[in-house]
Design an enzyme around this catalytic site. Structure first.
Site, PDB file in Angstrom:
ATOM      1  N   HIS A   1      15.659   0.991  -8.906  1.00  0.00           N
ATOM      2  CA  HIS A   1      14.530   2.412  -9.644  1.00  0.00           C
ATOM      3  C   HIS A   1      15.021   3.520 -10.270  1.00  0.00           C
ATOM      4  O   HIS A   1      15.011   4.375 -10.392  1.00  0.00           O
ATOM      5  CB  HIS A   1      13.419   3.049  -8.529  1.00  0.00           C
ATOM      6  CG  HIS A   1      12.514   3.351  -8.530  1.00  0.00           C
ATOM      7  ND1 HIS A   1      12.623   4.949  -8.932  1.00  0.00           N
ATOM      8  CD2 HIS A   1      11.441   3.037  -8.423  1.00  0.00           C
ATOM      9  CE1 HIS A   1      11.401   4.851  -9.086  1.00  0.00           C
ATOM     10  NE2 HIS A   1      10.158   3.968  -9.337  1.00  0.00           N
TER      11      HIS A   1
ATOM     12  N   ASP B 124       9.674   4.613  -3.232  1.00  0.00           N
ATOM     13  CA  ASP B 124       9.913   5.438  -3.938  1.00  0.00           C
ATOM     14  C   ASP B 124      10.003   6.977  -2.780  1.00  0.00           C
ATOM     15  O   ASP B 124       9.468   7.524  -2.024  1.00  0.00           O
ATOM     16  CB  ASP B 124       8.963   6.250  -4.893  1.00  0.00           C
ATOM     17  CG  ASP B 124       9.349   4.853  -5.921  1.00  0.00           C
ATOM     18  OD1 ASP B 124       9.868   4.370  -5.884  1.00  0.00           O
ATOM     19  OD2 ASP B 124       8.672   5.702  -6.816  1.00  0.00           O
TER      20      ASP B 124
ATOM     21  N   HIS C 251       1.514   4.244  -6.389  1.00  0.00           N
ATOM     22  CA  HIS C 251       1.807   4.446  -7.993  1.00  0.00           C
ATOM     23  C   HIS C 251       1.421   3.009  -8.290  1.00  0.00           C
ATOM     24  O   HIS C 251       2.447   1.805  -8.008  1.00  0.00           O
ATOM     25  CB  HIS C 251       3.444   5.105  -7.886  1.00  0.00           C
ATOM     26  CG  HIS C 251       3.022   6.341  -7.794  1.00  0.00           C
ATOM     27  ND1 HIS C 251       3.676   7.362  -7.816  1.00  0.00           N
ATOM     28  CD2 HIS C 251       1.678   7.333  -8.111  1.00  0.00           C
ATOM     29  CE1 HIS C 251       3.396   8.417  -7.187  1.00  0.00           C
ATOM     30  NE2 HIS C 251       1.905   8.510  -7.240  1.00  0.00           N
TER      31      HIS C 251
ATOM     32  N   HIS D  15       7.268  10.901  -0.754  1.00  0.00           N
ATOM     33  CA  HIS D  15       6.646  11.759  -1.850  1.00  0.00           C
ATOM     34  C   HIS D  15       5.789  12.418  -2.678  1.00  0.00           C
ATOM     35  O   HIS D  15       5.323  12.386  -1.452  1.00  0.00           O
ATOM     36  CB  HIS D  15       7.179  10.023  -2.409  1.00  0.00           C
ATOM     37  CG  HIS D  15       6.616   9.656  -3.354  1.00  0.00           C
ATOM     38  ND1 HIS D  15       7.680   9.923  -4.600  1.00  0.00           N
ATOM     39  CD2 HIS D  15       6.455   8.837  -5.272  1.00  0.00           C
ATOM     40  CE1 HIS D  15       7.379   9.186  -5.772  1.00  0.00           C
ATOM     41  NE2 HIS D  15       7.110   8.366  -5.727  1.00  0.00           N
TER      42      HIS D  15
ATOM     43  N   ASP E  16       3.642   1.377 -10.860  1.00  0.00           N
ATOM     44  CA  ASP E  16       4.547   0.926 -11.366  1.00  0.00           C
ATOM     45  C   ASP E  16       5.529  -0.062  -9.448  1.00  0.00           C
ATOM     46  O   ASP E  16       6.147  -0.667  -9.762  1.00  0.00           O
ATOM     47  CB  ASP E  16       5.773   1.584 -11.630  1.00  0.00           C
ATOM     48  CG  ASP E  16       6.446   2.897 -10.923  1.00  0.00           C
ATOM     49  OD1 ASP E  16       5.204   3.286  -9.987  1.00  0.00           O
ATOM     50  OD2 ASP E  16       7.268   3.380 -10.463  1.00  0.00           O
ATOM     51  N   HIS E  17       4.177   0.187  -8.485  1.00  0.00           N
ATOM     52  CA  HIS E  17       4.477  -0.199  -8.018  1.00  0.00           C
ATOM     53  C   HIS E  17       3.478  -1.213  -7.305  1.00  0.00           C
ATOM     54  O   HIS E  17       3.667  -2.091  -5.966  1.00  0.00           O
ATOM     55  CB  HIS E  17       5.130   0.319  -5.983  1.00  0.00           C
ATOM     56  CG  HIS E  17       5.955   1.526  -6.410  1.00  0.00           C
ATOM     57  ND1 HIS E  17       7.191   0.655  -5.862  1.00  0.00           N
ATOM     58  CD2 HIS E  17       6.838   2.531  -7.606  1.00  0.00           C
ATOM     59  CE1 HIS E  17       8.318   2.131  -6.107  1.00  0.00           C
ATOM     60  NE2 HIS E  17       7.693   2.398  -7.849  1.00  0.00           N
TER      61      HIS E  17
ATOM     62  N   HIS F 122       4.104   1.886  -2.619  1.00  0.00           N
ATOM     63  CA  HIS F 122       2.803   3.053  -2.232  1.00  0.00           C
ATOM     64  C   HIS F 122       1.710   2.569  -3.737  1.00  0.00           C
ATOM     65  O   HIS F 122       1.969   1.408  -3.777  1.00  0.00           O
ATOM     66  CB  HIS F 122       3.249   4.412  -2.878  1.00  0.00           C
ATOM     67  CG  HIS F 122       4.196   4.181  -3.190  1.00  0.00           C
ATOM     68  ND1 HIS F 122       6.006   3.600  -3.706  1.00  0.00           N
ATOM     69  CD2 HIS F 122       3.997   5.488  -4.775  1.00  0.00           C
ATOM     70  CE1 HIS F 122       6.412   3.954  -4.430  1.00  0.00           C
ATOM     71  NE2 HIS F 122       4.988   5.143  -5.363  1.00  0.00           N
TER      72      HIS F 122
END
Length: 302
Positions: A268, A210, A62, A140, A64-65, A60
């Site tokens: 995570h 997530d 976000h 999410h 941090d990914h 996805h």
């Protein structure tokens, strides 16, 4: 099947922890799953060959990914990569990456293919003669997919003693491994079960990060060998997990238990916790086979 954890902590990178990225090696394929900041540094630290990565799966959008993705793509160019690179991720990832490349006057000397995902049901996104990859729709705050990596059933294993006993010529070996019986010159039919052993059981790996607790994924991951499931919080912060649409260690274990997976890997983690052992302790109350991901950890599944 070998899994290298490059990063497995939530939100921001720190000097001692890295955001999500991992490398799965299965049937001589190397897949990069998510690409948080610092991924290429972690690849170097773990001595993983950049050139073997041809397929990148982004869960996805976000940061941090995937904030490490454009840097990795640019490094591939500096390394004079010639092999095609395929990126699988949510709709919008192509625009984001190409915009950064365009405004930095950068380019790739290799073919860069984007496979943008929009489906809300599981679909096959990659397949070759040995491996198939399916999406796992997660729940999410934005559109998110996990990924299920499955080996295909291989050839049957040749029983060398049997083929020698019946003096079967080598030109028939592949036919036998494909499952065929063999008819001898005198008309005798030798059953394939005599000439071969069952193939090695194919392995499977499910990546789920997530997501909040989401039972609809259970039929997709049912019986898989290894499940990586996010556990951002402990049950004492279940209210925060629900609000941010993440999972607790207990909830991850409940999914593993109901899906009857063989092994659960937790990751995570929120950096609010000083000791990640507490995640394992909480999950083991529900599901016995729990191991903890951590940056630089390598898991080999025979």
């Amino acid at each position: 099947m070998k899994l290298t954890i490059l990063g497995c902590y939530a939100a921001t990178p720190r000097t001692i922890t890295n955001p999500t990225a991992q490398v799965l090696e299965i049937r001589n394929r190397m897949f990069l799953i998510d690409c948080g900041e610092g991924t290429q540094v972690q690849l170097r630290k773990n001595k993983l060959k950049f050139s073997k990565i041809n397929h990148i799966f982004i869960s996805h959008l976000h940061g941090d990914h995937f904030y490490g993705l454009v840097g990795l793509i640019s490094t591939f160019m500096l390394l004079n990569r010639q092999t095609d690179l395929h990126v699988y991720g949510p709709k919008g990832i192509k625009e984001i990456v190409l915009l950064q490349l365009r405004y930095s006057n950068s380019y790739t000397g290799y073919n860069l293919f984007f496979h943008e995902l929009t489906a809300t049901v599981s679909e096959v996104v990659y397949e070759d003669e040995k491996v198939v990859v399916k999406t796992i729709p997660l729940k999410h705050r934005i559109y998110t997919n996990g990924f299920l990596f499955q080996e295909k059933i291989g050839d049957r294993k040749l029983n060398v003693d049997a083929v020698q006993e019946y003096q079967i010529e080598t030109c028939y070996f592949q036919k036998i491994k494909n499952g065929s019986d063999i008819t001898l010159d005198d008309g005798t039919v030798i059953s394939n079960s005599i000439l071969t052993f069952d193939p090695i059981k194919p392995k499977s790996y499910a990546f789920c990060s997530d997501t909040m607790y989401h039972e609809s994924i259970i039929p997709i991951i049912q019986g898989c060998d290894v499940l990586y499931h996010e556990t951002t919080f402990l049950e004492t912060e279940a209210d925060k997990a629900e609000k941010t649409m993440h999972s607790t260690a207990k909830q991850a274990a409940m999914i593993a238990n109901k899906a009857k997976v063989s092994q659960l890997i937790l990751g995570h983690y929120s950096t609010r916790y000083a000791n990640i052992e507490c995640f394992k302790q909480e999950a083991e109350l529900i599901f016995p086979n729990v191991i903890l991901a951590d940056d630089g950890k390598i898991f080999e599944f025979e």
